[in-house]
Each structure stands twice: as C-alpha cells, then as structure tokens.
Design a protein around this motif. Structure first.
Motif, PDB file in Angstrom:
ATOM      1  N   HIS A 120      36.398  90.447  91.839  1.00  0.00           N
ATOM      2  CA  HIS A 120      37.679  91.139  91.758  1.00  0.00           C
ATOM      3  C   HIS A 120      38.574  90.527  90.678  1.00  0.00           C
ATOM      4  CE1 HIS A 120      41.143  93.418  93.100  1.00  0.00           C
ATOM      5  NE2 HIS A 120      41.836  92.299  93.159  1.00  0.00           N
ATOM      6  N   GLN A 121      38.583  89.199  90.580  1.00  0.00           N
ATOM      7  CA  GLN A 121      39.380  88.538  89.559  1.00  0.00           C
ATOM      8  C   GLN A 121      38.876  88.871  88.158  1.00  0.00           C
ATOM      9  OE1 GLN A 121      42.149  86.832  89.791  1.00  0.00           O
ATOM     10  NE2 GLN A 121      42.305  86.939  92.034  1.00  0.00           N
ATOM     11  N   ASN A 122      37.536  88.858  87.966  1.00  0.00           N
ATOM     12  CA  ASN A 122      36.970  89.197  86.653  1.00  0.00           C
ATOM     13  C   ASN A 122      37.315  90.632  86.262  1.00  0.00           C
ATOM     14  OD1 ASN A 122      35.831  86.637  86.475  1.00  0.00           O
ATOM     15  ND2 ASN A 122      33.896  87.283  87.393  1.00  0.00           N
ATOM     16  N   LEU A 123      37.218  91.546  87.222  1.00  0.00           N
ATOM     17  CA  LEU A 123      37.550  92.943  86.943  1.00  0.00           C
ATOM     18  C   LEU A 123      39.025  93.093  86.592  1.00  0.00           C
ATOM     19  CD1 LEU A 123      36.696  95.921  86.923  1.00  0.00           C
ATOM     20  CD2 LEU A 123      37.183  96.012  89.370  1.00  0.00           C
ATOM     21  N   ILE A 143      33.783  84.754  98.822  1.00  0.00           N
ATOM     22  CA  ILE A 143      34.127  84.052  97.576  1.00  0.00           C
ATOM     23  C   ILE A 143      33.595  84.810  96.375  1.00  0.00           C
ATOM     24  CG2 ILE A 143      33.820  81.902  96.285  1.00  0.00           C
ATOM     25  CD1 ILE A 143      33.665  80.450  98.983  1.00  0.00           C
ATOM     26  N   GLU A 144      32.342  85.304  96.455  1.00  0.00           N
ATOM     27  CA  GLU A 144      31.764  86.057  95.344  1.00  0.00           C
ATOM     28  C   GLU A 144      32.537  87.363  95.116  1.00  0.00           C
ATOM     29  OE1 GLU A 144      29.474  85.155  93.294  1.00  0.00           O
ATOM     30  OE2 GLU A 144      29.051  83.241  94.296  1.00  0.00           O
ATOM     31  N   THR A 145      32.930  88.014  96.190  1.00  0.00           N
ATOM     32  CA  THR A 145      33.700  89.249  96.051  1.00  0.00           C
ATOM     33  C   THR A 145      35.049  88.985  95.383  1.00  0.00           C
ATOM     34  OG1 THR A 145      32.644  90.104  98.051  1.00  0.00           O
ATOM     35  CG2 THR A 145      34.626  91.224  97.322  1.00  0.00           C
ATOM     36  N   GLU A 146      35.695  87.885  95.767  1.00  0.00           N
ATOM     37  CA  GLU A 146      36.978  87.536  95.167  1.00  0.00           C
ATOM     38  C   GLU A 146      36.829  87.230  93.680  1.00  0.00           C
ATOM     39  OE1 GLU A 146      41.057  86.951  95.026  1.00  0.00           O
ATOM     40  OE2 GLU A 146      39.810  87.784  96.613  1.00  0.00           O
ATOM     41  N   LYS A 147      35.751  86.522  93.322  1.00  0.00           N
ATOM     42  CA  LYS A 147      35.515  86.233  91.898  1.00  0.00           C
ATOM     43  C   LYS A 147      35.304  87.527  91.108  1.00  0.00           C
ATOM     44  CE  LYS A 147      33.521  81.593  92.456  1.00  0.00           C
ATOM     45  NZ  LYS A 147      32.303  80.753  92.289  1.00  0.00           N
ATOM     46  N   GLN A 151      31.367  80.067  85.700  1.00  0.00           N
ATOM     47  CA  GLN A 151      31.434  80.553  84.322  1.00  0.00           C
ATOM     48  C   GLN A 151      31.773  82.035  84.358  1.00  0.00           C
ATOM     49  OE1 GLN A 151      27.749  79.705  82.356  1.00  0.00           O
ATOM     50  NE2 GLN A 151      28.044  77.467  82.361  1.00  0.00           N
ATOM     51  N   GLU A 152      32.850  82.393  83.657  1.00  0.00           N
ATOM     52  CA  GLU A 152      33.263  83.788  83.590  1.00  0.00           C
ATOM     53  C   GLU A 152      32.608  84.432  82.374  1.00  0.00           C
ATOM     54  OE1 GLU A 152      37.443  83.972  83.541  1.00  0.00           O
ATOM     55  OE2 GLU A 152      37.711  83.058  85.549  1.00  0.00           O
ATOM     56  N   LYS A 153      31.994  85.570  82.578  1.00  0.00           N
ATOM     57  CA  LYS A 153      31.290  86.284  81.515  1.00  0.00           C
ATOM     58  C   LYS A 153      31.836  87.707  81.444  1.00  0.00           C
ATOM     59  CE  LYS A 153      26.933  83.709  81.957  1.00  0.00           C
ATOM     60  NZ  LYS A 153      25.473  83.805  82.185  1.00  0.00           N
ATOM     61  N   ASN A 154      32.137  88.143  80.247  1.00  0.00           N
ATOM     62  CA  ASN A 154      32.557  89.520  80.004  1.00  0.00           C
ATOM     63  C   ASN A 154      31.349  90.319  79.526  1.00  0.00           C
ATOM     64  OD1 ASN A 154      35.236  88.998  80.648  1.00  0.00           O
ATOM     65  ND2 ASN A 154      35.691  88.287  78.579  1.00  0.00           N
ATOM     66  N   VAL A 155      30.878  91.214  80.352  1.00  0.00           N
ATOM     67  CA  VAL A 155      29.680  91.986  80.025  1.00  0.00           C
ATOM     68  C   VAL A 155      30.070  93.137  79.100  1.00  0.00           C
ATOM     69  CG1 VAL A 155      27.765  93.305  80.958  1.00  0.00           C
ATOM     70  CG2 VAL A 155      28.696  91.370  82.252  1.00  0.00           C
TER      71      VAL A 155
END
Length: 242
Positions: free
Chosen positions: A128-131, A122-126, A225-229
């Motif tokens: 990947h989606q953020n990227l 699940i963390e890997t999928e998240k 929470q989606e964060k853009n670094v």
C-alpha cells in the motif's frame, strides 16, 4: 338659596367666535336633498337566515317523548389461549430473572493483550505504501491526450429477461392472497455444535494462543528494498490502443 351661578363665574366666549355667531345668517346655507338608501340582503344572507330559523323551529318543536329507549351492554373480552401462553412465558422469564443468584457467578480477571500484526499484514502495508508513493510521485507530463467517446450501451438479452422476471415477481407479490397461507407452528431447537465445529474452535484457540505467546525477540532484522516496476512494452502498446 339660588342654584344659579353668578355672572362672573360663567364661562366666557371668545370674541371672534361671538362675532361669527351674532353675524350668522341662515340665508347663506345651501339646500341639499337627502337620499335614503335601503341595503337589501344578498342570496347567501337569505339562505343563512332560513337555515337559522329552521334550526330554531326544530329545537322549539322537538318532542322528547318520540325518543326510543336503548340499553347499553358491556362486553368483557376474554384472552385467547395464545395470550395466556405468552403471559405465562413472560411471567416465567421475569421470575427467573428476579430469582437469579449472583453468588453462583465466578470471578474472572480481564487481561489486556497487544496483538502484533501478522506477516501478511506487514506485506500488505508495504504494498500500500509503495502504491501510494507511485501515485503521489507520478509525472503527469508523460501522459498523452485522449478523447473520450460516449457510447450508449443497449441492454443485453439476459438483462431484459432479468427485468421481466423481476416485474413478474413484483406483480405476484402485489397480488398475493394471504388467505391461501396455512398456519404453521414454530418449534425452537437448540442446535449443538458438531465435531467439526469443536475441532475448528480448538484450532482457533491454539492459533490465538500462538499469536499471543509469540516472542518478537526471535525475529531477524531485515532490510526492505523499494522497487518501482516499470510497465513492459506490451502494457504500453495496450495502453496506446485503448
């Protein structure tokens, strides 16, 4: 009874043609000389004719009493010990397959199970989606124009040594003499699993049972929470220098 046809039944000649035939004079013909030409055969035709005549002469002058008598010997090739052993092994396998008793098989039921994804998946999928969102929403107008400098990279010393070793290995393989090899016998061994393999298998089975018996109702609801670094100052400086 006369065989001559009556005058009225004879074919009639056209009047124009009849006048031309009656007014024909041989004095009006022109004198011509007839030249007789003899075509000589070519060199290839002469050679073929000679070969054909020689072949005909050899066939007509052939004497069957000059032939020598020959005897035909039939040889029976016996199988080698290796062939006999291979045939025996094949027969044994065939008999074992034909004599197999299907009544000794046990009935089994197939169960279809739905495997839930693990926390890491699940963390890997998240991630990947953020990227993917960061790439699709990237603003190209903030990029700076750069010029690419093409450089010819010479091979390092290690690369040259590796290439030489590879060439020597190829030369040895090409010039390898199979006659220097010794005959070896292959022994088939059934390797039993060690204690560590059995323990690892048990652990794998326990892990699979834990995943299959997992109760998703015990999970707590969480909000993502989606964060853009944003890049740091050091990263921007390195990008400029590059």
């Amino acid at each position: 009874m006369s065989s001559e046809a009556p005058l009225k039944d004879l074919p009639k000649v056209d009047s124009v043609l009849k006048e031309q035939l009656e007014g024909f004079s041989p004095d009006k013909l022109k004198k011509t000389d007839t030249a007789e030409k003899t075509a000589l055969p070519t060199k290839e035709d002469v050679e073929q004719e000679k070969q054909h005549n020689e072949l005909i002469h050899d066939i007509t002058e052939f004497r069957s009493d000059k032939l020598k008598r020959t005897s035909t010997s039939e040889k029976i090739v016996l199988p080698t010990p290796a062939d006999v052993a291979a045939e025996k092994q094949a027969q044994a396998h065939l008999q074992a397959v034909e004599g197999f008793n299907t009544s000794n098989l046990k009935h089994t039921d197939t169960k279809e199970k739905i495997v839930l994804p693990a926390k890491e998946d699940i963390e890997t999928e998240k991630t990947h989606q953020n990227l993917f969102q960061g790439v699709t929403g990237f603003d190209k107008s903030q990029m700076r124009h750069t010029e690419t400098a093409e450089k010819v990279a010479l091979p390092a010393k290690e690369d040259i040594e590796n290439e030489r070793s590879h060439q020597r290995l190829l030369e040895r393989l090409v010039s390898f003499d199979k006659s220097e090899m010794k005959t070896t016998k292959t022994q088939e061994k059934n390797v039993l699993p060690t204690k560590e393999d059995i323990d690892a298998e048990k652990g794998q089975q326990a892990l699979c049972q834990g995943i299959e018996g997992f109760d998703p109702s015990a999970l707590k609801k969480t909000e993502t929470q989606e964060k853009n670094v944003l890049p740091t100052k050091e990263v921007i400086e390195q990008e400029k220098k590059a």
